[in-house]
Design an enzyme around this catalytic site. Structure first.
Site, PDB file in Angstrom:
ATOM      1  N   ARG A  66      -0.587  26.631  14.265  1.00 13.45           N
ATOM      2  CA  ARG A  66       0.051  27.040  13.008  1.00 13.45           C
ATOM      3  C   ARG A  66       0.290  25.866  12.070  1.00 13.45           C
ATOM      4  O   ARG A  66       0.402  26.041  10.851  1.00 13.45           O
ATOM      5  CB  ARG A  66       1.357  27.805  13.292  1.00 13.45           C
ATOM      6  CG  ARG A  66       1.098  29.194  13.852  1.00 13.45           C
ATOM      7  CD  ARG A  66       2.394  29.936  14.145  1.00 13.45           C
ATOM      8  NE  ARG A  66       3.158  29.331  15.219  1.00 13.45           N
ATOM      9  CZ  ARG A  66       2.954  29.544  16.522  1.00 13.45           C
ATOM     10  NH1 ARG A  66       2.021  30.390  16.894  1.00 13.45           N
ATOM     11  NH2 ARG A  66       3.681  28.943  17.433  1.00 13.45           N
ATOM     12  N   GLU A 103       8.584  22.719  29.937  1.00 11.21           N
ATOM     13  CA  GLU A 103       9.586  23.155  30.906  1.00 11.21           C
ATOM     14  C   GLU A 103       8.924  23.361  32.282  1.00 11.21           C
ATOM     15  O   GLU A 103       9.443  22.943  33.307  1.00 11.21           O
ATOM     16  CB  GLU A 103      10.237  24.451  30.407  1.00 11.21           C
ATOM     17  CG  GLU A 103      11.481  24.815  31.164  1.00 11.21           C
ATOM     18  CD  GLU A 103      12.099  26.090  30.622  1.00 11.21           C
ATOM     19  OE1 GLU A 103      11.642  26.584  29.580  1.00 11.21           O
ATOM     20  OE2 GLU A 103      13.048  26.579  31.271  1.00 11.21           O
TER      21      GLU A 103
HETATM   22  P1  AMP Z   1       8.291  21.695  21.155  1.00 10.61           P
HETATM   23  O1  AMP Z   1       7.207  20.781  21.670  1.00 10.61           O
HETATM   24  O2  AMP Z   1       9.225  22.156  22.228  1.00 10.61           O
HETATM   25  O3  AMP Z   1       9.004  21.087  19.961  1.00 10.61           O
HETATM   26  O4  AMP Z   1       7.561  23.026  20.661  1.00 10.61           O
HETATM   27  C1  AMP Z   1       6.971  23.075  19.406  1.00 10.61           C
HETATM   28  C2  AMP Z   1       5.692  23.861  19.425  1.00 10.61           C
HETATM   29  O5  AMP Z   1       5.802  25.071  20.151  1.00 10.61           O
HETATM   30  C3  AMP Z   1       5.295  24.231  17.998  1.00 10.61           C
HETATM   31  O6  AMP Z   1       3.895  24.027  17.857  1.00 10.61           O
HETATM   32  C4  AMP Z   1       5.688  25.689  17.863  1.00 10.61           C
HETATM   33  O7  AMP Z   1       4.690  26.416  17.174  1.00 10.61           O
HETATM   34  C5  AMP Z   1       5.836  26.208  19.296  1.00 10.61           C
HETATM   35  N1  AMP Z   1       7.139  26.864  19.539  1.00 10.61           N
HETATM   36  C6  AMP Z   1       8.098  26.442  20.412  1.00 10.61           C
HETATM   37  N2  AMP Z   1       9.147  27.260  20.430  1.00 10.61           N
HETATM   38  C7  AMP Z   1       8.886  28.246  19.544  1.00 10.61           C
HETATM   39  C8  AMP Z   1       9.630  29.398  19.080  1.00 10.61           C
HETATM   40  N3  AMP Z   1      10.851  29.715  19.551  1.00 10.61           N
HETATM   41  N4  AMP Z   1       9.059  30.174  18.126  1.00 10.61           N
HETATM   42  C9  AMP Z   1       7.831  29.859  17.634  1.00 10.61           C
HETATM   43  N5  AMP Z   1       7.096  28.799  18.028  1.00 10.61           N
HETATM   44  C10 AMP Z   1       7.612  27.990  18.971  1.00 10.61           C
END
Ligand code: AMP
Length: 178
Positions: A66, A103
Site C-alpha cells: 500500500r 510477532e
Molecule cells: P509494523 O511493521 O508493525 O509497523 O507494520 C506495518 C505494516 O503492516 C504496514 O505495511 C501496514 O500496511 C501493515 N499493518 C500492520 N498493522 C496493520 C493494521 N492494524 N491495519 C492495516 N495495516 C497494518
C-alpha cells in the site's frame, strides 16, 4: 466558492476499521475509502509532501504494497523518482535484503542495489505505522544504499504500539494517529 480544505479528521472519518482481519484480534485499518475519494486521496498526498519543494528530493520510496500507492503519487507531484521496497523474492535484479522480527516469525524486505545513487535525499512512505519493524527495515536498506532519509511518512499511526521509538533516528510524520 472554493473547495473546503480536507483535514486529518476527514481522513480519520473515512478510514474503515475491520475487526479480526486478517486474523482474530487484529483491528485492520482499511484505507481504501480514502483512495476511492478523489479529494481525500489528493489531500493525503498533499499533506505528506506539503513542505517539500519539487526537486528537493531525488526519490520517493514506497513499501510493499500500500506504500506504493502514496509513493507513486507523491513522486509524480515532487518530480522525483519512485523506488519500490518489496518483499523478498519479488525484485528481479540484484538486491540488498533486510530481515526483521514479527510477532510470530520474521519478514524480509529487499531493494535493488542501484535503486538510488549514494547521497540521494529520499522520502519513505507507507500506509500505516504499527510496531515500526517494517519501516525500520526499509530505512536500514536505504541507509545501506547511502541515501539520506529526509522523512518517513504514514497515513495512519497506531501510537499505542510505539513504532516511533524504533524510528527515532528519522523524522516521522503521520496524518491520523490512533
Ligand atoms: P509494523 O511493521 O508493525 O509497523 O507494520 C506495518 C505494516 O503492516 C504496514 O505495511 C501496514 O500496511 C501493515 N499493518 C500492520 N498493522 C496493520 C493494521 N492494524 N491495519 C492495516 N495495516 C497494518
Amino acid at each position: 466558492m472554493s473547495t473546503p480544505t480536507v483535514t486529518p479528521a476527514d481522513l480519520e472519518r473515512a478510514i474503515r476499521n475491520v475487526p479480526d482481519f486478517p486474523k482474530p484480534g487484529i483491528q485492520f485499518k482499511d484505507i481504501t475509502p480514502v483512495l476511492q475519494d478523489p479529494r481525500l486521496f489528493a489531500a493525503s498526498v498533499e499533506l505528506l509532501t506539503a513542505d517539500l519543494a519539487p526537486g528537493s528530493i531525488q526519490a520517493v520510496v514506497g513499501i510493499d504494497a500500500r506504500g506504493f500507492i502514496f509513493a507513486a503519487a507523491a513522486a509524480f507531484k515532487l518530480g522525483a523518482g519512485l523506488v519500490p521496497i518489496r518483499k523478498s523474492g519479488k525484485l528481479p535484479y540484484r538486491t540488498f535484503e533486510q530481515s526483521y522480527d514479527l510477532e510470530y516469525g520474521s519478514n524480509t524486505l529487499a531493494v535493488h542495489v542501484d535503486a538510488v545513487p549514494s547521497g540521494s535525499r529520499v522520502l519513505l512512505l507507507d500506509d500505516l505505522l504499527a510496531t515500526g519493524g517494517t519501516a525500520q527495515a526499509a530505512a536500514a536498506l536505504l541507509t545501506r544504499l547511502g541515501a539520506q532519509v529526509v522523512r518517513i511518512g504514514f497515513l495512519v499511526e497506531l501510537s499505542f504500539l510505539k513504532g516511533r521509538t524504533r524510528l527515532r533516528d528519522f523524522p516521522v510524520q503521520s496524518l491520523v494517529v490512533y
